[in-house]
Scaffold this active site. Structure first.
Site: not given
Ligand code: SP5
Ligand code: ZN
Length: 388
Positions: A192, A238, A240, A324
């Protein structure tokens, strides 16, 4: 398959703002401890890497992929906050005010030309894009250790002697049987963050560091190979989208292919219409998949993603691997089960082994700690059935 670990990756332990709650970050040392304990009971041996012998070259490589003032911020900001009495030694820095400008478009400065603010609190948001990238006292040490694994893997693979004592060294086309693979237990993850913004638990982009190290070594050690971006590709699995990796290679001929959750974090990138720019046009491939995606859809998409690599030109593949995508992951929404990772892995390895591609696998996300080790072991075992 060689698995690399550095105990310094366990030091970083911070907080995040998730769903309006300030909590211990889901990206925690427990993830790696869980993986190590599963591997200990398995047939896989984990090799411990000490980064002291590579630190000089690693730092040079990090300076090609990240802004010098950003690296300085990662290294020194915590000390600065402690010294000024703004934070306790065991505290974490989180961003305060992001550079979003309140003026008409034609007067707005380019985001990359805005100078870092003098104010120490403001700098924490100048160098970040979200609130899931806290900086604590050991963040820099762990980020360097994590990047060091990626760098070490690249240098091991590009010095083919380390694995191949036959006379293949001088042969232009590597023998298909010689495709070697190294798995790096990276943490913090990397995909990221970009050249100067931490975010999504990432501080240094391990994939960028690995690719640049492979390109440099590939060009330097074998004179008949040009420094050619097409010799390296990145496959990002991943959950994301790897916004930092995509943006770095967007106008270059390093193939980037990503399968990720549609309309999910990091929200502003990962659309299928993002295909690259300039020299990089046609080298970027995004495959967003909806919430609830099953393994059959996922595998079909993976085959399509793999079709975009120019396998006959490629020499190295870097895989950003996140677990994930697991059905129980707190941040993911795909329906992938532990045993499915063996099939995912097998499909990739059948291509890399057919073309003799040397591969580095970098750990990214994966937050369902109770089964994280099993997911990774399943991936390792699937790879093995195809590659040896
Ligand atoms: C490396 C990696 O997998 N980073 C991912 C970081 C994600 N962080 C923010 C996720 C936001 C999800 N929003 C839901 C919030 C309510 N549960
Ligand atoms: Zn991720």
């Amino acid at each position: 398959m060689i698995v690399l670990h550095n105990p310094n990756v366990l030091l970083h332990d911070t907080i995040e703002l998730l769903g309006a709650k300030l909590i211990p970050a889901l990206e925690s040392p427990k993830r790696i401890l869980a993986i190590l304990s599963t591997l200990q009971e398995s047939e896989y041996h984990v090799q411990i890497i000490d980064d002291s012998e590579i630190i000089g070259n690693l730092q040079d490589c990090i300076r090609t992929t990240h802004d010098a003032s950003y690296i300085d911020h990662l290294q020194h900001s915590h000390d600065e906050w402690v010294t000024s009495g703004s934070i306790d030694q065991d505290g974490s820095i989180l961003p305060e005010c992001f550079p979003v400008f309140s003026m008409p478009h034609h007067e707005r400065p380019d985001r990359h030309e805005v100078a870092p603010p003098k104010d120490m609190f403001a700098r924490s948001s100048y160098y970040a894009f979200d609130l899931s990238s806290g900086i604590m006292k050991d963040t820099y040490t762990s980020a360097i250790a994590s990047a060091g694994l990626a760098y070490k893997a690249a240098s091991l693979l590009s010095t083919r002697r380390d694995f191949d004592d036959s006379k293949e060294e001088e042969v232009a086309d590597p023998s298909p049987a010689k495709g070697q693979t190294i798995m790096c237990l990276c943490r913090p993850p990397g995909h990221h963050c970009d050249t100067k913004h931490a975010g999504g638990y990432c501080y240094l982009n391990n994939a960028l560091i690995c690719v640049e190290a492979l390109l440099t070594a590939g060009a330097g050690s074998r004179s008949h190979v040009e420094h050619d971006d097409t010799m390296v590709g990145v496959l990002d699995l991943d959950f994301h989208h790897g916004n930092g990796t995509q943006s770095y290679f967007y106008d270059r001929k390093v193939t980037y292919a990503s399968i990720h959750g549609q309309n999910e974090y990091p929200y502003y990138s990962g659309h299928a219409s993002e295909t690259g720019r300039g020299l990089g046009k046609g080298y970027n491939h995004n495959f967003p998949l909806p919430s609830g995606t099953s393994v059959s859809t996922y595998l079909h998409t993976l085959d399509r993603a793999l079709d975009h690599f120019e396998w006959t030109r490629l020499q190295f593949l870097v895989i950003s691997l996140g677990f994930d995508t697991f059905h129980l992951d707190p941040l993911g929404s795909f329906k992938i089960y532990g045993e499915d990772y063996a099939e995912i892995s097998r499909r990739i390895a059948s291509r890399t082994s057919a073309y003799g591609i040397r591969t580095v696998i970098l750990l990214e996300g994966g937050y369902y700690i109770a089964e994280l080790g099993l997911c990774l072991l399943s991936f390792l075992r699937g790879w093995k059935t195809e590659s040896s």
